[in-house]
Design an enzyme around this catalytic site. Structure first.
Site, short mmCIF file in Angstrom:
data_model
loop_
_atom_site.label_atom_id
_atom_site.label_comp_id
_atom_site.label_asym_id
_atom_site.label_seq_id
_atom_site.Cartn_x
_atom_site.Cartn_y
_atom_site.Cartn_z
N THR A 149 6.04 9.08 3.70
CA THR A 149 4.82 8.37 3.30
C THR A 149 3.85 9.42 2.73
O THR A 149 3.96 9.76 1.56
CB THR A 149 4.21 7.56 4.46
OG1 THR A 149 4.03 8.39 5.60
CG2 THR A 149 5.10 6.38 4.81
N LYS A 171 10.60 11.92 9.12
CA LYS A 171 9.29 11.83 8.44
C LYS A 171 8.21 11.63 9.49
O LYS A 171 8.48 11.23 10.61
CB LYS A 171 9.26 10.71 7.41
CG LYS A 171 9.36 9.30 7.92
CD LYS A 171 8.15 8.60 8.43
CE LYS A 171 6.99 8.62 7.47
NZ LYS A 171 5.84 7.80 8.07
N THR A 182 3.52 6.87 12.10
CA THR A 182 4.94 6.55 12.28
C THR A 182 5.82 7.78 12.14
O THR A 182 5.69 8.54 11.21
CB THR A 182 5.41 5.50 11.27
OG1 THR A 182 4.81 4.27 11.63
CG2 THR A 182 6.91 5.35 11.31
N GLU A 264 -0.78 16.48 7.26
CA GLU A 264 -1.69 16.43 6.11
C GLU A 264 -3.13 16.62 6.58
O GLU A 264 -3.53 16.05 7.58
CB GLU A 264 -1.61 15.06 5.42
CG GLU A 264 -0.41 14.86 4.57
CD GLU A 264 -0.56 15.43 3.17
OE1 GLU A 264 -1.66 15.91 2.82
OE2 GLU A 264 0.44 15.40 2.44
N ASN A 387 -7.74 9.13 6.16
CA ASN A 387 -7.57 7.96 7.00
C ASN A 387 -8.67 6.93 6.82
O ASN A 387 -8.56 5.81 7.30
CB ASN A 387 -7.47 8.38 8.47
CG ASN A 387 -6.11 8.98 8.73
OD1 ASN A 387 -5.14 8.26 8.74
ND2 ASN A 387 -6.07 10.28 8.89
N THR A 392 -7.15 0.66 1.11
CA THR A 392 -7.99 0.08 0.05
C THR A 392 -8.03 0.96 -1.18
O THR A 392 -7.68 2.13 -1.13
CB THR A 392 -9.43 -0.12 0.56
OG1 THR A 392 -9.89 1.07 1.16
CG2 THR A 392 -9.48 -1.25 1.54
#
Lengths: 392, 392
Positions: A149, A171, A182, A264, A387, A392
C-alpha cells in the site's frame, strides 16, 4: 533479487488490474502451488475482521491448499454479507481457472475499509494473474509489489536449509499502511510438513516477530500471515521439525524488522530490549506500552532525552514492578539505575537520538529471566500528514 | 471569575517562586482549610508514581487535613529517596508555618520527570504562599494559575446547593501537559461529610469524569484528585449524601470536559458516545480504544471521513461483539448500520468534521444497557511539535 533462494513448486504473479488510482500499479497477487500444500494461517485478533480473514480462517489448517489470491487498495472489511460473497468469489475465480475446489484457495486483502470490492475489476484481473503465474524471482517480486500500500519497498526474506527452502514476503504495517496498519505475510516452503505441525510452528513464529512490531497500536481488521508447505515424502519430525520451525521464525523475524524499518514518515527505527522480567510475556507487555506511547515517539522525533516518558510508560503497562527493580539506558547512556536518576549531559543524549537512524532503549529488570525485543518508530509530522488525508 | 460560588473556610494562594523558566509565572499553590477537613484522594494507577503521590496516598483518607501544597514545573517523579524526602519536606514547611502536623498537609506536583526538586527555591517560596493565602475568587484564581503547565487557561467549576458549596479547579492533561499527561484536580466543599464517605464519593465521581478523558493514553506518574470537606455539625447521610455525591460528580464532569477542551495543539474536541453494551465498563473500554487511536485522531484532524478506523478500534478494544451488533454515526451521519456500510457523500461528512470544533461519534450496540461518554481531541502537527521538544 538475485540472491533469493526459492522453494520448488511455487509460481507467483502480480498484475495491474485497475484497483488502485495509480494507473501502472500492480494490485492483484497470486501464489500457486502446483501440488497440494499443507497450509496454516495466523490472523488479526480484531473482533471486526475483514471478509477475507473470515473466509481464509475457516479453511485452515488444511493439507491440500493450491493458491492464495491477494488484492491491495480495498480491505473488503466492514462490508457485510456482500463482502463475504465477494471474498469467496475471489477464491472461486482462481479455483475455476486453476482447476481445484474454492476451499483450496485462500484470500487476503488490504486497503480502505468499508467500501464494496469493485468485482468487475477483479473478475477480469484475477484470471490475468493466474495466467501470468510463473516460477522465479521476477515473478515473486511482482507479487511482492502487488500487495504493497504505502510501503516504499518490497520486503522479502529467504533461508535455505539442506533439504528445503523457506521464502516469505510481506507488506505493512501501521505508518507504512496508514489505513489500518494492515500487515500481510506469505511464506512458502518446499519442506514436507504436516498441516497441524505448521499451524503450531507458524503461531509460535509470529508471536516474537510480527507481534513484536508496532507503530501506533491500531490492530488491523485484515492482518494475515499464511504459510504453505508443498514438500512431499515423509514429513519432518523431532529435531528436523524444530530446525524447520527455527528457519520459519528467522524468515518472519527478518520480514518483521523490514516492516518496522520501512515505516513511512518515520525518521528512526527504535529497538526496545526488555530483559529481566518475570516472563517473556511481561517483557513484551512493557515493550509494547513504550512502543505505543505517542509521548515517547514524539520525544525521539524531537531528539528530546525525556527518558521519564519511557519509565512511566513501563509503569502503566500493567506489569507489576517497583521502581528500584528497573534500570534504563538510551543507547550507550545509562540514565536511570535501580530507581535513581543519574546525572547526564542532555546535549550528548540528544545528539545520540538525533544522529542515529536506529536508536535503542534497554530496560533491565531484576525480576527474572523474561525478555523481548520489540521494534517501533518515531511519531513525526509526516505521519500526521499521511494519516490525516488518506481516503479523501 | 465573579460567578464562582466558594465554600466557606478555605483560603488559597498562587505565588511566583522561580521554579519555572518564565520569570513572572506562578508556580506554587496552597489551599488551606482553617478548620480540620475530611480529606480523600484518587491517584494515578501507574506503577511508577511520583513522590508526592506516595506521600499523599499514605495520608488519606483522614478527618483532619489542613492544607494542600502544589508545585508546577517539576514532577518530583523517578527521583528516588531524595524525592520522597523532598515531598515530605514540602508538607513540613506548610505545617511549620500553619501550625499543624506534617501529616495534615497533602502534596502534589506536575512537570518534568527525573529531576531533583530545587529545594532552595521551595524553602523560600512555600512560606510566601502560606503567608499570602486568602479567601475569595482572586486568590483561588491565583492558585488555579499556579498549577498550570502548558494549559492555555485555568479550569474552575462550582456548584451551590442549599446547605453547602462544592468548588474545584484542575489542570491537564495530555496534550495540555505534554510531559506525562498529568492531571491534577482539587475540590473543596464546606459540606459536613465523613472521610470514609468522601473517599467513596470521590472514587465514584472520578470514574465517569476524569477517567473518561484521554489524549494519547499515556498515564501520568502524578495524576492526583483531592477533595477536602471542612463542614462541621452532623455529617450528611442517605439522600442528602447522595445529592452531595451528585454535586461532586457534576463539578468533576465540568472540570474534565474543560481539560479536554483546552487540549493544546488540538483543533477538535471529540465526544464519543457508546450505548447499548453489556456494561458501562465495556462502553468505556470501547470509547477509550477509539479515543486513543492515532489513526482515528489524525483522520479527524484531516477531516477524512475514514470511519472504518473507528469501527476497527472498537473491534480491537477487547470487548466481545459481532459486527451486526454495531451501528456508527459521525455527527448526524449514519455511516454503518448493524454491520453494513451505508452509502454516503464523503464531501458532506468531511465538511462536518472540518467545520465543527466539537465533533461526535455515536456507537450504538444491541447488547444491553451499558453506556459511556468519553472526551478526546484530534492529533495534529502542533501536538507533534509541542511534544517533540519539551525538555530541551
Amino acid at each position: 533479487m538475485e540472491n533469493w533462494n526459492l522453494p520448488a513448486g511455487f509460481r507467483y504473479a502480480g498484475v495491474v488490474s485497475g484497483l488502485r488510482s495509480e494507473p501502472d500499479r500492480r494490485d492483484i497477487a497470486v501464489i500457486v502451488s502446483d501440488t497440494p500444500a499443507a497450509a496454516a494461517g495466523v490472523f488479526t485478533q480484531n473482533r471486526v475482521c475483514a471478509a477475507p480473514v473470515h473466509v481464509s480462517r475457516a479453511r485452515l489448517p488444511r493439507k491440500d491448499a493450491h493458491a492464495i489470491v491477494i488484492c491491495s487498495g480495498n480491505a473488503n472489511a466492514c462490508t457485510g454479507e456482500q463482502g463475504m460473497a465477494d471474498a469467496r468469489r475471489m477464491a472461486e475465480i482462481v479455483a475455476n481457472d486453476f482447476g481445484c475446489s474454492p476451499e483450496q484457495v485462500l484470500v487476503a486483502s488490504t486497503g480502505v475499509i468499508g467500501r464494496p470490492l469493485p468485482m468487475a475489476i477483479l473478475e477480469a484481473g484475477i484470471p490475468k494473474a493466474v495466467a501470468a503465474a510463473k516460477a522465479g524471482a521476477p515473478a515473486l517480486s511482482d507479487a511482492a509489489h502487488a500487495i504493497l500500500t504505502t510501503d516504499t519497498r518490497i520486503k522479502v526474506a529467504s533461508r535455505k536449509a539442506a533439504a528445503y527452502t523457506v521464502t516469505g514476503f510481506a507488506k505493512g504495517a501501521a505508518m507504512i499502511g496508514p489505513n489500518m496498519a494492515t500487515m500481510l505475510g506469505f511464506i512458502m516452503t518446499d519442506a514436507a510438513v504436516e498441516s497441524h505441525d505448521i499451524q503450531q510452528i507458524l503461531k509460535e513464529a509470529v508471536e516474537p516477530t510480527f507481534n513484536c512490531i508496532s507503530v501506533e497500536g491500531h490492530t488491523s481488521t485484515n492482518d494475515t500471515v499464511l504459510l504453505l508447505a508443498n514438500g512431499h515424502g515423509f514429513p519432518l519430525r523431532d529435531e528436523l521439525l524444530d530446525e524447520f520451525a527455527g528457519t520459519v521464525r528467522e524468515v518472519c523475524a527478518e520480514l518483521a524488522r523490514k516492516i518496522a524499518e520501512d515505516a513511512e514518515g518515520a525518521n528512526h527505527l527504535i529497538t526496545i530490549h526488555v530483559v529481566g522480567t518475570r516472563s517473556d510475556a511481561d517483557a513484551r507487555t512493557i515493550a509494547k506500552a513504550i512502543a505505543e506511547s505517542a509521548l515517547v515517539k514524539t520525544a525521539v522525533f524531537g531528539a528530546d532525552p525525556n527518558w521519564g516518558r519511557i519509565v512511566s510508560a513501563a509503569g502503566y503497562s500493567g506489569v507489576a514492578f517497583e521502581e528500584h527493580e528497573l534500570s534504563l539506558s538510551v543507547g550507550p547512556h545509562l540514565l536511570y539505575e535501580k530507581g535513581r536518576p543519574l546525572p547526564f549531559d542532555a546535549a550528548t543524549v540528544s545528539g545520540y537520538l538525533k544522529n542515529n537512524r536506529e536508536v535503542t532503549f534497554d530496560l533491565t529488570f531484576t525480576l527474572g529471566g523474561g525478555r523481548c525485543t520489540f521494534y517501533t518508530c518515531d511519531l513525526t509530522h509526516e505521519y500526521v500528514t499521511l494519516n490525516a488525508d488518506y481516503t479523501t
